[in-house]
Design a protein around this motif. Sequence first.
Motif, short mmCIF file in Angstrom:
data_model
loop_
_atom_site.label_atom_id
_atom_site.label_comp_id
_atom_site.label_asym_id
_atom_site.label_seq_id
_atom_site.Cartn_x
_atom_site.Cartn_y
_atom_site.Cartn_z
N THR A 53 0.83 -1.20 0.00
CA THR A 53 0.00 0.00 0.00
C THR A 53 0.87 1.25 0.00
O THR A 53 0.66 2.18 -0.78
N GLY A 54 1.85 1.28 0.90
CA GLY A 54 2.70 2.45 1.03
C GLY A 54 3.58 2.69 -0.18
O GLY A 54 3.63 3.80 -0.72
N ILE A 55 4.28 1.66 -0.63
CA ILE A 55 5.22 1.87 -1.74
C ILE A 55 4.47 2.14 -3.04
O ILE A 55 4.94 2.92 -3.89
N THR A 56 3.29 1.57 -3.22
CA THR A 56 2.52 1.83 -4.43
C THR A 56 2.10 3.30 -4.49
O THR A 56 2.18 3.94 -5.55
N ALA A 57 1.67 3.85 -3.34
CA ALA A 57 1.29 5.26 -3.31
C ALA A 57 2.47 6.15 -3.66
O ALA A 57 2.33 7.15 -4.38
N ILE A 58 3.65 5.80 -3.17
CA ILE A 58 4.84 6.60 -3.44
C ILE A 58 5.22 6.54 -4.91
O ILE A 58 5.54 7.56 -5.54
N VAL A 59 5.17 5.35 -5.49
CA VAL A 59 5.52 5.21 -6.90
C VAL A 59 4.52 5.94 -7.79
O VAL A 59 4.90 6.62 -8.74
N GLN A 60 3.25 5.82 -7.47
CA GLN A 60 2.22 6.45 -8.30
C GLN A 60 2.25 7.97 -8.21
O GLN A 60 1.77 8.65 -9.12
N ARG A 61 2.82 8.50 -7.12
CA ARG A 61 2.96 9.95 -7.04
C ARG A 61 3.88 10.47 -8.14
O ARG A 61 3.72 11.58 -8.64
N GLY A 62 4.87 9.66 -8.50
CA GLY A 62 5.71 9.99 -9.65
C GLY A 62 6.91 10.85 -9.37
O GLY A 62 7.63 11.22 -10.29
N HIS A 63 7.20 11.17 -8.11
CA HIS A 63 8.38 11.98 -7.81
C HIS A 63 9.14 11.33 -6.67
O HIS A 63 8.59 11.10 -5.60
N MET A 64 10.42 11.05 -6.90
CA MET A 64 11.27 10.42 -5.89
C MET A 64 12.64 11.09 -5.98
O MET A 64 13.38 10.89 -6.94
N SER A 65 12.98 11.88 -4.97
CA SER A 65 14.20 12.68 -5.04
C SER A 65 15.38 12.05 -4.32
O SER A 65 16.52 12.46 -4.53
N LYS A 66 15.15 11.06 -3.46
CA LYS A 66 16.23 10.44 -2.68
C LYS A 66 16.27 8.94 -2.93
O LYS A 66 15.24 8.31 -3.22
N PRO A 67 17.46 8.34 -2.84
CA PRO A 67 17.53 6.88 -2.98
C PRO A 67 16.60 6.20 -1.98
O PRO A 67 16.62 6.49 -0.79
N THR A 68 15.77 5.30 -2.50
CA THR A 68 14.76 4.64 -1.68
C THR A 68 14.89 3.13 -1.84
O THR A 68 14.75 2.61 -2.96
N ILE A 69 15.14 2.46 -0.74
CA ILE A 69 15.28 1.00 -0.74
C ILE A 69 13.96 0.44 -0.23
O ILE A 69 13.70 0.42 0.98
N ALA A 70 13.11 0.02 -1.14
CA ALA A 70 11.76 -0.45 -0.79
C ALA A 70 11.82 -1.87 -0.25
O ALA A 70 12.53 -2.72 -0.79
N LEU A 71 11.06 -2.12 0.80
CA LEU A 71 11.07 -3.43 1.45
C LEU A 71 10.03 -4.38 0.89
O LEU A 71 9.84 -5.48 1.40
#
Length: 385
Positions: free
Chosen positions: A115-133
Amino acid sequence: MFCKWVKLTLVAGILLNGLCPAALANTTIVESASPDQSGNTIPLASIALLLPPRSGPLGAAADAVRAGFLNAYERDKSDLTVSVIEAADTAADMLAAYTEASNKFDILVGPLSRTGITAIVQRGHMSKPTIALTQPDLPAGQEPMLPPQMLPIGLSIEAEARQVANRVDAELAPGKVFVLSTSVAWQKRVAAAFAQQLQGSSLRAELMTFAMADGAINPAALIQLQQRIESERPRLLFAALNADQTRQIRNAIGEETPIYGISQLNPLALDDTNPEHQIPELNGVRLLDIPWQVEPDHPAVMAYPRRSDSPGQQPNADLDRLYALGIDAFRIAREVATRNIVFQIDGVTGRLNVRFGAGIGTPSFERIEPEAVYQNGIVRPLYIH
């Protein structure tokens, strides 16, 4: 919005700064920094670990990841700072926590839920390295479009199924494979992943779905399976099932036909010595599982303490796997912090091959898990590390 965030900076044992102190009882924060040549305390990188709250439905899973991550951190701080942030497992709350953390930290680890990582990906903006669990829950075909700043490293049973498919394709002569599952969603995904991986190979996969009633496979279906095995002689059975369901299959068909599977065939903790938990009916069944569960003599496994169960709590293999994921998540974050962009880790969740960072383009992550086999009712590594 539910979000607990406590940030402590400890220098020479003095508390310099604190936010939201009421949350201290429910949030673990650890930081370490070493002075530079001028006496200033400058961390190599700041890391935020985003997890669901301990009080929520994913609390036990979050605790396991947190414990593994922080134990790995304690073993090798490497001038890193770590802050653990709790946010409710809703799309809005986790996205808000992630957005705020992105403004304050160099590297983000998490979230733990789809739920959490899908919302982040769908937002479409990621400025920092993100290691998704975990893996985002995206429509088919969107996986290659993941942001270049995101590296999903979650334990994937579908990836295990594809790895098993590659191994049996390399080992066995051409022939038929029966792929067994029930209608449970995860089993259908695993069965499909295995069958799709075999497409174009010399092995032909045929999917079979069993009906269940009160935990038992339909007896007529077991008889039909036995008859088809006798007449068609498949090279093997791939069990996209749990251990008890596979035991029922084994009791019905005998030991002649090989059975392969994934980590869900192993419900045993590595240090579980209770004879009542052993499953001798599965002797000879082969599977994949992470080193933390099957290789006690693996150098990385020996380097970290085992997860502690509460008094009276039964051993839990799934929580042990999440604890191991926390360990390897920190080890990957440490490599990212040192700006390594192509690296390998002989980890407690498998042999990890990583390409991630500036100039890489599309990140790639591969986890190769060891083969194991049931012997005397418990799972042992098929090959010595």
